[in-house]
Enzyme design. Structure first.
Site, PDB file in Angstrom:
ATOM      1  CE1 TYR A 186      -1.702  23.810  26.679  1.00 45.51           C
ATOM      2  CE2 TYR A 186      -1.970  24.356  29.001  1.00 45.51           C
ATOM      3  CZ  TYR A 186      -2.520  24.060  27.772  1.00 45.51           C
ATOM      4  OH  TYR A 186      -3.886  24.002  27.617  1.00 45.51           O
TER       5      TYR A 186
ATOM      6  CG  HIS B 262      -1.223  -6.763   4.950  1.00 49.12           C
ATOM      7  ND1 HIS B 262      -0.912  -7.024   3.633  1.00 49.12           N
ATOM      8  CD2 HIS B 262      -1.920  -5.610   4.939  1.00 49.12           C
ATOM      9  CE1 HIS B 262      -1.398  -6.078   2.857  1.00 49.12           C
ATOM     10  NE2 HIS B 262      -2.011  -5.191   3.637  1.00 49.12           N
TER      11      HIS B 262
ATOM     12  CD  GLN C 113      -8.606  -0.274   6.214  1.00 46.33           C
ATOM     13  OE1 GLN C 113      -8.029  -1.357   6.285  1.00 46.33           O
ATOM     14  NE2 GLN C 113      -9.572  -0.058   5.361  1.00 46.33           N
TER      15      GLN C 113
ATOM     16  CG  PHE D 172      -1.961   1.081   1.202  1.00 50.81           C
ATOM     17  CD1 PHE D 172      -2.885   1.180   0.181  1.00 50.81           C
ATOM     18  CD2 PHE D 172      -1.999   2.025   2.219  1.00 50.81           C
ATOM     19  CE1 PHE D 172      -3.818   2.202   0.154  1.00 50.81           C
ATOM     20  CE2 PHE D 172      -2.935   3.037   2.216  1.00 50.81           C
ATOM     21  CZ  PHE D 172      -3.856   3.130   1.176  1.00 50.81           C
TER      22      PHE D 172
ATOM     23  NE  ARG E 290      -4.112  12.845  23.286  1.00 50.88           N
ATOM     24  CZ  ARG E 290      -3.913  14.157  23.235  1.00 50.88           C
ATOM     25  NH1 ARG E 290      -2.673  14.625  23.154  1.00 50.88           N
ATOM     26  NH2 ARG E 290      -4.906  15.004  23.260  1.00 50.88           N
TER      27      ARG E 290
ATOM     28  NE  ARG F 276       0.943  18.110  26.468  1.00 52.09           N
ATOM     29  CZ  ARG F 276      -0.155  18.076  25.717  1.00 52.09           C
ATOM     30  NH1 ARG F 276      -0.502  16.962  25.083  1.00 52.09           N
ATOM     31  NH2 ARG F 276      -0.914  19.144  25.600  1.00 52.09           N
TER      32      ARG F 276
END
Length: 404
Positions: free
Chosen positions: A233, A171, A194, A97, A243, A226
């Protein structure tokens, strides 16, 4: 005989449906519980995400796992963490792919395509060795269709040349090479969740590793740069928010419980289908060596010889087989280097030299697989019963008898 073919209005060989994904109230309730909790995010309330990461790492026999939004991003996290710099070369196969190669472009690096083995359709180790230059930094073998690459040879090449190896195991969920889970053999293993994959949450991805430094960097990149112990921050690395959600995590945890039995079923059905198809002249299943201790058959691939089917093209044959009720596909239309992205060099990157001319790339085995030889049966069909494998082989014979 031609009038008996389903494509001409005859009866289908297979009328059974092969549903995917497979789920029940276990998955429904797991997701509903997260919805009812009102704690959907990650990492502010990401216990379910960490739980799945621990489960998947343990399943693969790896020390760490870092989930992310998809299998394309997982490759990018792996590449950046392996220390690639603009202009570095990354060796990839052409029969896979697009994101195996486009993730390299996104890292401002140069994909170098090497041909595949005609018996396995995986990256040919001899071609890897010949493609290494002073700018090579990483090799990305793809366990295509769930069939393990020759990892002993690839890891030996990497060790001798001081290269990193990233297993593209999109796969490969649950498959094994010499008893080791795919993805756990190299520096990093990358997976996709997926919707078509053997383990799915609709979308998602994950990387696994035993390396402390690679883990820390991939975890940081996934979470906006982070670092562990840093301020919310404070951003140390050029990451982004990659995420997954708690809902994806609990879905994956539930699906992971089903994976061992499903993988064993695919493996057994693949063995059986090999014995049936290899008896049909003009059909050759891909080679499976003794090192392949578990094959998860995300794609069951066989080689097709049109001369034994009255000259039917591969595309015609695949259309007829689909009409007979076999969940199959004709595969990729051409190798990756022939995609407009590479032919037009539409990279939007500053570090790919003008000498990277993909119009001159030629990988004969991949070309032949795409144009005339490779036919795929999809993974959900491999969860059928032995009699379904017999019906698949029967459909192939039916087409052959009608064609000759």
């Amino acid at each position: 005989m031609k009038e008996h073919l389903a494509i001409n209005g005859g009866d289908k060989s297979i009328t059974k449906n092969f549903p995917w994904p497979i789920y029940d109230e276990q998955e429904v309730e797991a997701v509903a519980a997260i919805v009812r909790s009102g704690k959907w995010g990650n990492p502010d309330c990401g216990d379910a995400v960490e739980k799945f990461e621990s489960e998947f790492a343990a399943f693969c026999g790896s020390k760490y796992a870092v989930s992310c939004v998809n299998g394309s991003v997982s490759l990018r996290l792996a590449l950046i963490s392996c220390g690639v710099k603009p202009g570095d070369e990354v060796i990839v196969p052409p029969y896979t792919f697009i994101t195996t190669a486009s993730s390299v472009i996104e890292c401002n690096c140069v994909p170098v395509f090497v041909d595949i083995d005609p018996e396995t359709y995986n990256m040919d180790p001899k071609a890897i060795e010949a493609a290494i230059t002073e700018r090579t930094r990483v090799i990305i073998p793809v366990h295509f269709g769930g069939l393990a690459c020759d990892m002993d040879a690839i890891m030996d090449i990497a060790k001798r040349h001081g290269l990193r190896v990233i297993e593209d195991a999109a796969h490969g969920h649950g498959a094994e090479y010499k008893g080791k889970k795919l993805g756990s053999i190299a520096d990093v293993g990358s997976f996709s969740f997926q919707s078509s994959k053997n383990l799915t949450s609709g979308e998602g991805g994950i990387v696994i590793t035993d390396d402390d430094d690679l883990y820390a960097m991939m975890r940081s990149l996934r979470n906006v740069g982070r670092i562990e112990g840093g301020q919310w921050y404070d951003h140390y690395n050029p990451g982004c928010n990659y995420r997954i959600t708690q809902m994806q995590a609990v879905l994956l945890s539930s699906q992971l419980k089903r994976l061992p039995e499903q993988t064993q079923r695919r493996n057994d059905n693949g063995f059986y289908l090999n014995t049936l198809l290899e008896k049909i002249e003009g059909i050759t299943p891909l080679k499976r060596s003794e090192e392949i201790t578990m094959h998860c058959y995300h794609i069951y691939i066989f080689k097709y010889d049109a001369s034994k089917f009255g000259g039917l093209s591969k595309n015609q044959f695949a259309e007829m087989l689909t009409a007979e009720g076999v969940p199959c596909f004709k595969g990729y239309p051409h190798p990756l280097y022939k995609q407009p992205l590479f032919q037009n060099k539409n990279f939007m990157c500053y570090a790919i030299p003008e000498t990277a001319d993909y119009s001159q790339v030629n990988c004969p085995v991949a070309e032949q697989a795409c144009s005339t030889d490779a036919v795929w049966i999809l993974q959900h069909a491999m969860l059928g019963e032995p009699e379904d494998m017999e019906a698949f082989a029967g459909a192939v014979r039916k087409i052959q008898l009608a064609a000759i």
